[in-house]
Design a protein around this motif. Structure first.
Motif, PDB file in Angstrom:
ATOM      1  N   PHE A   1     -19.623 -17.432  43.447  1.00 23.14           N
ATOM      2  CA  PHE A   1     -20.121 -18.414  44.378  1.00 23.14           C
ATOM      3  C   PHE A   1     -21.759 -18.619  43.673  1.00 23.14           C
ATOM      4  O   PHE A   1     -22.662 -18.537  44.664  1.00 23.14           O
ATOM      5  CB  PHE A   1     -20.233 -18.098  45.840  1.00 23.14           C
ATOM      6  CG  PHE A   1     -18.851 -18.166  46.333  1.00 23.14           C
ATOM      7  CD1 PHE A   1     -18.358 -19.221  46.798  1.00 23.14           C
ATOM      8  CD2 PHE A   1     -18.032 -17.000  46.433  1.00 23.14           C
ATOM      9  CE1 PHE A   1     -17.179 -19.442  47.270  1.00 23.14           C
ATOM     10  CE2 PHE A   1     -16.664 -17.088  46.929  1.00 23.14           C
ATOM     11  CZ  PHE A   1     -16.232 -18.270  47.282  1.00 23.14           C
ATOM     12  N   GLY A   2     -21.993 -18.588  42.463  1.00 23.10           N
ATOM     13  CA  GLY A   2     -23.196 -18.759  42.153  1.00 23.10           C
ATOM     14  C   GLY A   2     -23.182 -19.874  40.820  1.00 23.10           C
ATOM     15  O   GLY A   2     -22.599 -20.190  40.503  1.00 23.10           O
ATOM     16  N   GLY A   3     -24.560 -19.786  40.261  1.00 26.61           N
ATOM     17  CA  GLY A   3     -24.859 -20.773  39.075  1.00 26.61           C
ATOM     18  C   GLY A   3     -25.648 -20.162  37.936  1.00 26.61           C
ATOM     19  O   GLY A   3     -26.373 -19.341  38.278  1.00 26.61           O
ATOM     20  N   VAL A   4     -25.245 -20.444  36.810  1.00 21.60           N
ATOM     21  CA  VAL A   4     -26.069 -19.929  35.452  1.00 21.60           C
ATOM     22  C   VAL A   4     -26.382 -20.888  34.636  1.00 21.60           C
ATOM     23  O   VAL A   4     -25.596 -21.785  34.370  1.00 21.60           O
ATOM     24  CB  VAL A   4     -25.074 -18.642  34.942  1.00 21.60           C
ATOM     25  CG1 VAL A   4     -25.968 -18.286  33.856  1.00 21.60           C
ATOM     26  CG2 VAL A   4     -24.928 -17.554  35.911  1.00 21.60           C
ATOM     27  N   ASP A   5     -27.736 -21.124  34.409  1.00 22.07           N
ATOM     28  CA  ASP A   5     -28.305 -22.245  33.547  1.00 22.07           C
ATOM     29  C   ASP A   5     -28.706 -21.408  32.146  1.00 22.07           C
ATOM     30  O   ASP A   5     -29.642 -20.648  32.141  1.00 22.07           O
ATOM     31  CB  ASP A   5     -29.371 -22.834  34.127  1.00 22.07           C
ATOM     32  CG  ASP A   5     -28.929 -23.754  35.336  1.00 22.07           C
ATOM     33  OD1 ASP A   5     -27.718 -24.329  35.285  1.00 22.07           O
ATOM     34  OD2 ASP A   5     -29.542 -24.167  36.076  1.00 22.07           O
ATOM     35  N   LEU A   6     -28.012 -21.926  31.159  1.00 21.35           N
ATOM     36  CA  LEU A   6     -28.436 -21.424  29.806  1.00 21.35           C
ATOM     37  C   LEU A   6     -28.712 -22.379  28.856  1.00 21.35           C
ATOM     38  O   LEU A   6     -28.549 -23.525  28.685  1.00 21.35           O
ATOM     39  CB  LEU A   6     -27.410 -20.609  29.007  1.00 21.35           C
ATOM     40  CG  LEU A   6     -26.698 -19.560  29.742  1.00 21.35           C
ATOM     41  CD1 LEU A   6     -25.602 -19.009  28.959  1.00 21.35           C
ATOM     42  CD2 LEU A   6     -27.743 -18.508  29.903  1.00 21.35           C
ATOM     43  N   ASP A   7     -30.352 -22.596  28.462  1.00 25.30           N
ATOM     44  CA  ASP A   7     -30.961 -23.712  27.793  1.00 25.30           C
ATOM     45  C   ASP A   7     -31.062 -22.835  26.008  1.00 25.30           C
ATOM     46  O   ASP A   7     -31.755 -22.119  25.960  1.00 25.30           O
ATOM     47  CB  ASP A   7     -32.067 -24.155  28.381  1.00 25.30           C
ATOM     48  CG  ASP A   7     -32.563 -25.279  27.517  1.00 25.30           C
ATOM     49  OD1 ASP A   7     -32.312 -25.580  26.447  1.00 25.30           O
ATOM     50  OD2 ASP A   7     -33.474 -25.973  28.173  1.00 25.30           O
ATOM     51  N   PHE A   8     -30.324 -23.482  25.344  1.00 23.93           N
ATOM     52  CA  PHE A   8     -30.597 -22.911  23.862  1.00 23.93           C
ATOM     53  C   PHE A   8     -31.509 -24.029  22.933  1.00 23.93           C
ATOM     54  O   PHE A   8     -31.425 -23.634  21.869  1.00 23.93           O
ATOM     55  CB  PHE A   8     -28.918 -23.029  23.231  1.00 23.93           C
ATOM     56  CG  PHE A   8     -28.172 -21.961  23.980  1.00 23.93           C
ATOM     57  CD1 PHE A   8     -28.168 -20.802  23.253  1.00 23.93           C
ATOM     58  CD2 PHE A   8     -27.396 -22.089  24.915  1.00 23.93           C
ATOM     59  CE1 PHE A   8     -27.348 -19.606  23.501  1.00 23.93           C
ATOM     60  CE2 PHE A   8     -26.660 -21.195  25.479  1.00 23.93           C
ATOM     61  CZ  PHE A   8     -26.431 -19.784  24.667  1.00 23.93           C
TER      62      PHE A   8
ATOM     63  N   VAL B   1     -27.247 -25.946  27.882  1.00 26.23           N
ATOM     64  CA  VAL B   1     -27.764 -27.060  27.336  1.00 26.23           C
ATOM     65  C   VAL B   1     -27.973 -26.749  25.750  1.00 26.23           C
ATOM     66  O   VAL B   1     -28.669 -25.714  25.417  1.00 26.23           O
ATOM     67  CB  VAL B   1     -29.145 -27.408  27.847  1.00 26.23           C
ATOM     68  CG1 VAL B   1     -29.854 -28.745  27.034  1.00 26.23           C
ATOM     69  CG2 VAL B   1     -29.108 -27.872  29.404  1.00 26.23           C
ATOM     70  N   VAL B   2     -27.491 -27.736  24.715  1.00 25.83           N
ATOM     71  CA  VAL B   2     -27.445 -27.216  23.273  1.00 25.83           C
ATOM     72  C   VAL B   2     -28.261 -28.493  22.824  1.00 25.83           C
ATOM     73  O   VAL B   2     -28.305 -29.360  23.079  1.00 25.83           O
ATOM     74  CB  VAL B   2     -26.331 -26.987  22.659  1.00 25.83           C
ATOM     75  CG1 VAL B   2     -25.588 -25.840  23.477  1.00 25.83           C
ATOM     76  CG2 VAL B   2     -25.655 -28.159  22.852  1.00 25.83           C
TER      77      VAL B   2
ATOM     78  N   SER C   1     -20.195 -26.525  32.009  1.00 24.56           N
ATOM     79  CA  SER C   1     -20.520 -27.768  31.510  1.00 24.56           C
ATOM     80  C   SER C   1     -21.621 -27.652  30.437  1.00 24.56           C
ATOM     81  O   SER C   1     -22.579 -27.075  30.696  1.00 24.56           O
ATOM     82  CB  SER C   1     -21.073 -28.361  32.482  1.00 24.56           C
ATOM     83  OG  SER C   1     -21.702 -29.811  32.372  1.00 24.56           O
ATOM     84  N   VAL C   2     -21.286 -28.392  29.290  1.00 23.01           N
ATOM     85  CA  VAL C   2     -22.068 -28.222  28.130  1.00 23.01           C
ATOM     86  C   VAL C   2     -22.695 -29.664  27.861  1.00 23.01           C
ATOM     87  O   VAL C   2     -21.875 -30.684  27.780  1.00 23.01           O
ATOM     88  CB  VAL C   2     -21.608 -27.783  26.632  1.00 23.01           C
ATOM     89  CG1 VAL C   2     -22.515 -27.662  25.610  1.00 23.01           C
ATOM     90  CG2 VAL C   2     -21.079 -26.378  27.312  1.00 23.01           C
ATOM     91  N   LYS C   3     -24.106 -29.752  27.685  1.00 21.64           N
ATOM     92  CA  LYS C   3     -24.772 -30.991  27.586  1.00 21.64           C
ATOM     93  C   LYS C   3     -25.658 -30.864  26.225  1.00 21.64           C
ATOM     94  O   LYS C   3     -26.129 -29.749  26.013  1.00 21.64           O
ATOM     95  CB  LYS C   3     -25.693 -31.347  28.936  1.00 21.64           C
ATOM     96  CG  LYS C   3     -25.101 -31.598  30.072  1.00 21.64           C
ATOM     97  CD  LYS C   3     -24.070 -32.522  30.017  1.00 21.64           C
ATOM     98  CE  LYS C   3     -23.293 -32.969  31.403  1.00 21.64           C
ATOM     99  NZ  LYS C   3     -22.266 -33.852  31.371  1.00 21.64           N
ATOM    100  N   ARG C   4     -25.590 -31.954  25.488  1.00 28.77           N
ATOM    101  CA  ARG C   4     -26.540 -31.892  24.385  1.00 28.77           C
ATOM    102  C   ARG C   4     -27.713 -32.672  24.466  1.00 28.77           C
ATOM    103  O   ARG C   4     -27.509 -33.936  24.691  1.00 28.77           O
ATOM    104  CB  ARG C   4     -25.643 -32.545  23.275  1.00 28.77           C
ATOM    105  CG  ARG C   4     -26.296 -32.128  21.826  1.00 28.77           C
ATOM    106  CD  ARG C   4     -25.331 -33.082  20.675  1.00 28.77           C
ATOM    107  NE  ARG C   4     -23.965 -32.666  20.675  1.00 28.77           N
ATOM    108  CZ  ARG C   4     -23.339 -31.421  20.190  1.00 28.77           C
ATOM    109  NH1 ARG C   4     -24.470 -30.525  19.708  1.00 28.77           N
ATOM    110  NH2 ARG C   4     -22.252 -31.427  20.311  1.00 28.77           N
ATOM    111  N   LYS C   5     -28.855 -32.112  24.275  1.00 27.26           N
ATOM    112  CA  LYS C   5     -30.192 -32.731  24.620  1.00 27.26           C
ATOM    113  C   LYS C   5     -31.154 -32.311  23.591  1.00 27.26           C
ATOM    114  O   LYS C   5     -31.110 -30.901  23.353  1.00 27.26           O
ATOM    115  CB  LYS C   5     -30.742 -32.619  26.088  1.00 27.26           C
ATOM    116  CG  LYS C   5     -29.547 -32.995  27.224  1.00 27.26           C
ATOM    117  CD  LYS C   5     -30.443 -32.607  28.704  1.00 27.26           C
ATOM    118  CE  LYS C   5     -29.423 -33.151  29.863  1.00 27.26           C
ATOM    119  NZ  LYS C   5     -29.590 -34.463  29.750  1.00 27.26           N
TER     120      LYS C   5
END
Length: 267
Positions: free
Chosen positions: A126-133, A157-158, A202-206
């Motif tokens: 019941f939580g969220g994790v954000d990883l910005d590579f 985010v990659v 969910s993986v986003k490319r930015k």
């Protein structure tokens, strides 16, 4: 046949410049392919791609096609290569951090310049994790993100040029991954493993500096909805159990009445 002689000193007719020559359908298709590659690499936006495609297929000469590719690198020119691996001759590696991230009814974030260990363990309930590579430094060419997620979400985010591979197990869950934008066999790899249960990755490319938009608010709303659905399920189960207990109590009461009536009739 005798041709008329040119007057002495006359200049031959000027030949048209290559830019003014007519473009063929093959030329226009080749430019359109270059634009599709630029869109996949993130060099132009979808709106710019649509505008340029319109200009390509309305172009009549090479001069009309040149402005469409003027700000894009040529196929022969060397292109910068994305490399997230640690470079000892560049900046010193960032200090190591814990490879374990835990989010229980909360959120955890890791971004900026950070050292990615061979395995990063992510646990969320019941939580969220954000990883910005995008500014991360990989300790090796392929790193592993091991995700254990129950009723939660992991957003990654990659930058362009990084390959993401999902090797995890998902039960009533899913992975949302972008398509590969590189064919380089030596490209950095981020492999996702672990187990998802009513969760998602969910993986986003930015590119670096590109805004994430409303991603955080969407993630919070998603987790809020999951939390609400979970408690609704619990309340429904409790109502069903109360109803079952009430029915059993009524059945026992009716049975006792029947036994009492039979005893009175037996007298």
């Amino acid at each position: 046949m005798n041709l008329p002689e040119q007057p002495s000193g006359a200049q031959p007719p000027a030949r048209p410049s290559p830019a003014s020559m007519r473009a063929s359908d093959a030329d226009r298709d080749e430019v359109a392919d270059r634009l599709r590659e630029a869109l996949a690499e993130g060099r132009i936006t979808p709106e710019e791609h649509a505008e340029r495609i319109d200009a390509v297929y309305s172009a009549k000469t090479y001069a009309d096609l040149e402005p469409v590719l003027s700000d894009l690198p040529s196929e022969e020119a060397p292109r910068p290569r994305v490399d997230l691996r640690k470079d000892q001759q560049a900046l010193p590696p960032p200090p190591p951090q814990s490879p374990n991230l835990v989010a229980i009814f909360s959120g955890v974030e890791r971004k900026g310049r950070w050292l990615v260990e061979p395995t990063t363990n992510v646990s969320c309930v019941f939580g969220g994790v954000d990883l910005d590579f995008r500014q991360a430094v990989l300790s090796q060419g392929e790193v592993n993100v091991n995700v254990t997620c129950v009723f939660g979400g992991v957003n990654i985010v990659v930058p362009p040029g990084v390959r993401v591979i999902a090797s995890n197990t998902a039960v009533f869950s899913g992975n949302d991954l972008p398509e590969d934008d590189t064919a380089d066999p030596d490209a950095p790899v981020i492999r996702i493993t672990g187990m998802l249960l009513f969760g998602g990755v969910s993986v986003k490319r930015k590119a670096v500096g590109e805004k994430a938009g409303h991603r955080h608010s969407v993630r919070r709303e998603h987790h809020r909805m999951l939390h609400h659905e979970y408690h609704e399920e619990v309340r429904e189960m409790q109502r069903e159990r109360r109803e079952e207990r009430r029915q059993r109590r009524d059945e026992r009461r009716d049975r006792l009445r029947e036994l009492r009536d039979e005893r009175h009739r037996g007298r």
